[in-house]
Scaffold this motif. Structure first.
Motif, PDB file in Angstrom:
ATOM      1  N   MET A  88     -33.928  -5.468  42.596  1.00 14.46           N
ATOM      2  CA  MET A  88     -33.954  -6.706  41.826  1.00 14.46           C
ATOM      3  C   MET A  88     -34.637  -6.496  40.475  1.00 14.46           C
ATOM      4  SD  MET A  88     -32.253  -8.713  43.709  1.00 14.46           S
ATOM      5  CE  MET A  88     -32.505 -10.310  42.927  1.00 14.46           C
ATOM      6  N   TYR A  89     -35.665  -5.660  40.452  1.00 13.77           N
ATOM      7  CA  TYR A  89     -36.344  -5.389  39.173  1.00 13.77           C
ATOM      8  C   TYR A  89     -35.379  -4.727  38.189  1.00 13.77           C
ATOM      9  CZ  TYR A  89     -39.391  -3.372  35.665  1.00 13.77           C
ATOM     10  OH  TYR A  89     -39.960  -3.018  34.464  1.00 13.77           O
ATOM     11  N   PHE A  90     -34.688  -3.675  38.637  1.00 18.57           N
ATOM     12  CA  PHE A  90     -33.817  -2.936  37.734  1.00 18.57           C
ATOM     13  C   PHE A  90     -32.544  -3.707  37.391  1.00 18.57           C
ATOM     14  CE2 PHE A  90     -36.410   0.624  39.351  1.00 18.57           C
ATOM     15  CZ  PHE A  90     -36.802   1.157  38.135  1.00 18.57           C
ATOM     16  N   LEU A  91     -32.057  -4.537  38.320  1.00 20.00           N
ATOM     17  CA  LEU A  91     -30.891  -5.362  38.014  1.00 20.00           C
ATOM     18  C   LEU A  91     -31.161  -6.270  36.826  1.00 20.00           C
ATOM     19  CD1 LEU A  91     -29.372  -6.524  41.447  1.00 20.00           C
ATOM     20  CD2 LEU A  91     -28.260  -5.154  39.680  1.00 20.00           C
ATOM     21  N   PHE A  92     -32.322  -6.917  36.843  1.00 20.77           N
ATOM     22  CA  PHE A  92     -32.658  -7.855  35.769  1.00 20.77           C
ATOM     23  C   PHE A  92     -33.195  -7.140  34.530  1.00 20.77           C
ATOM     24  CE2 PHE A  92     -32.256 -10.940  39.108  1.00 20.77           C
ATOM     25  CZ  PHE A  92     -31.885 -12.103  38.454  1.00 20.77           C
ATOM     26  N   ARG A  93     -33.715  -5.926  34.698  1.00 18.27           N
ATOM     27  CA  ARG A  93     -34.311  -5.226  33.562  1.00 18.27           C
ATOM     28  C   ARG A  93     -33.269  -4.430  32.770  1.00 18.27           C
ATOM     29  NH1 ARG A  93     -35.733  -3.642  29.581  1.00 18.27           N
ATOM     30  NH2 ARG A  93     -37.609  -2.536  28.939  1.00 18.27           N
ATOM     31  N   TYR A  94     -32.301  -3.835  33.472  1.00 18.79           N
ATOM     32  CA  TYR A  94     -31.448  -2.868  32.792  1.00 18.79           C
ATOM     33  C   TYR A  94     -29.948  -3.147  32.842  1.00 18.79           C
ATOM     34  CZ  TYR A  94     -35.608  -0.008  32.435  1.00 18.79           C
ATOM     35  OH  TYR A  94     -36.855   0.451  32.136  1.00 18.79           O
ATOM     36  N   LEU A  95     -29.496  -4.169  33.573  1.00 18.96           N
ATOM     37  CA  LEU A  95     -28.071  -4.471  33.546  1.00 18.96           C
ATOM     38  C   LEU A  95     -27.639  -4.896  32.145  1.00 18.96           C
ATOM     39  CD1 LEU A  95     -26.870  -6.163  36.826  1.00 18.96           C
ATOM     40  CD2 LEU A  95     -26.457  -3.870  35.971  1.00 18.96           C
ATOM     41  N   PRO A  96     -26.342  -4.887  31.860  1.00 15.81           N
ATOM     42  CA  PRO A  96     -25.822  -5.049  30.485  1.00 15.81           C
ATOM     43  C   PRO A  96     -26.635  -5.974  29.589  1.00 15.81           C
ATOM     44  CG  PRO A  96     -24.006  -5.035  32.009  1.00 15.81           C
ATOM     45  CD  PRO A  96     -25.264  -4.967  32.834  1.00 15.81           C
ATOM     46  N   ARG A  97     -27.131  -5.420  28.499  1.00 15.73           N
ATOM     47  CA  ARG A  97     -27.897  -6.194  27.532  1.00 15.73           C
ATOM     48  C   ARG A  97     -27.119  -6.249  26.225  1.00 15.73           C
ATOM     49  NH1 ARG A  97     -33.801  -3.949  27.108  1.00 15.73           N
ATOM     50  NH2 ARG A  97     -32.673  -2.154  26.303  1.00 15.73           N
ATOM     51  N   THR A  98     -27.156  -7.391  25.566  1.00 21.58           N
ATOM     52  CA  THR A  98     -26.339  -7.575  24.369  1.00 21.58           C
ATOM     53  C   THR A  98     -27.150  -8.185  23.238  1.00 21.58           C
ATOM     54  OG1 THR A  98     -25.638  -9.729  25.195  1.00 21.58           O
ATOM     55  CG2 THR A  98     -24.242  -7.866  25.717  1.00 21.58           C
ATOM     56  N   ASP A  99     -26.496  -8.296  22.079  1.00 22.56           N
ATOM     57  CA  ASP A  99     -27.161  -8.918  20.939  1.00 22.56           C
ATOM     58  C   ASP A  99     -27.375 -10.402  21.177  1.00 22.56           C
ATOM     59  OD1 ASP A  99     -27.189  -6.525  19.603  1.00 22.56           O
ATOM     60  OD2 ASP A  99     -25.219  -6.873  18.686  1.00 22.56           O
ATOM     61  N   ASP A 100     -28.327 -10.992  20.435  1.00 24.58           N
ATOM     62  CA  ASP A 100     -28.694 -12.386  20.632  1.00 24.58           C
ATOM     63  C   ASP A 100     -27.963 -13.339  19.685  1.00 24.58           C
ATOM     64  OD1 ASP A 100     -32.073 -11.204  20.926  1.00 24.58           O
ATOM     65  OD2 ASP A 100     -30.618 -11.493  22.517  1.00 24.58           O
ATOM     66  N   GLU A 101     -26.955 -12.852  18.993  1.00 29.23           N
ATOM     67  CA  GLU A 101     -26.346 -13.640  17.934  1.00 29.23           C
ATOM     68  C   GLU A 101     -25.702 -14.931  18.442  1.00 29.23           C
ATOM     69  OE1 GLU A 101     -23.645 -11.053  16.032  1.00 29.23           O
ATOM     70  OE2 GLU A 101     -25.168  -9.699  15.248  1.00 29.23           O
ATOM     71  N   SER A 102     -25.152 -14.895  19.676  1.00 27.85           N
ATOM     72  CA  SER A 102     -24.442 -16.060  20.187  1.00 27.85           C
ATOM     73  C   SER A 102     -25.354 -17.066  20.884  1.00 27.85           C
ATOM     74  CB  SER A 102     -23.365 -15.608  21.182  1.00 27.85           C
ATOM     75  OG  SER A 102     -23.953 -14.956  22.282  1.00 27.85           O
TER      76      SER A 102
END
Length: 220
Positions: free
Chosen positions: A65-79
């Motif tokens: 659960m830690y790694f799912l929320f920490r490292y799963l697909p991360r994207t830009d904050d523009e939207s």
């Protein structure tokens, strides 16, 4: 990219390792064989090795659960219309999950330390099942964002795909959680560990595949 708050991340890591430290402190005092005060069909944890297997299961779930929320697909904050609000929500969800999982580990460890080992694997399975069910219910009404949820290129690009994918993910996580809670009353320790390992693969992968299929259904 998803912003990392170093202080909050360190606190999450502390919550993650605290039960491990506690187990290390009490490990020498844990008996090699637990007393059989109840019927074997109810008491599956009989030896120190059985207990270690249960704790590996609990810590694996915690790490997953830690790694799912920490490292799963991360994207830009523009939207994101209010990135600061979503940033706080992101960490709030992670803190709730981490505290819940650490609490389960501490409860099981305390049960062993105080020789109250009655059906502790059952309580561990129920606790994990409640957490998975809770995450499933949370996903159902989750709005599009770049911090929490099934963040694939297709869900982030299309609000309708986001909605359908999260409805599917919500049903999947909720169903798996309920199965684990119900199964806690009759599953063996080995079976329960096997179920959670299988679930750890299908819970993140199936929604990802589903969102891909939604995005490409018009292509056959």
């Amino acid at each position: 990219m998803t912003k990392t708050d170093l202080r909050k991340e360190l606190l999450l890591l502390l919550l993650f390792v605290a039960p491990l430290i506690y187990m290390g402190v009490i490990w020498r005092n844990i008996p090699d064989v637990f007393g059989q005060a109840v019927e074997p069909v109810q008491q599956q944890i009989k030896t120190k090795e059985d207990f270690l297997l249960l704790m590996i299961f609990v810590f694996f779930t915690n790490a997953l659960m830690y790694f799912l929320f920490r490292y799963l697909p991360r994207t830009d904050d523009e939207s994101v219309s209010d990135p600061e609000l979503m940033h706080r929500e992101y960490y709030k969800v992670r803190f709730v999950i981490q505290i819940f999982l650490s609490a389960i580990a501490f409860i099981v460890l305390f049960m062993v330390q105080t020789s109250h080992t009655y059906a502790m694997e059952r309580w561990a399975f129920i606790g994990i099942g409640l957490l998975i069910t809770g995450v499933g219910l949370y996903l159902k009404g989750l709005k599009p964002n770049n911090y929490v949820g099934v963040r694939t290129p297709w869900t982030l690009r299309d609000p309708e795909i986001w909605k359908k994918t999260h409805m599917m993910a919500s049903s999947l996580w909720t169903a798996v959680g309920i199965v684990l809670i119900a199964g806690a009353f009759f599953m063996s320790l080995i079976t329960g560990v096997f179920v959670i390992f299988v679930a750890s693969f299908i819970l993140p992968i199936l929604p990802y595949i589903y969102s891909f299929r939604l995005a490409n259904e018009d292509k056959g």
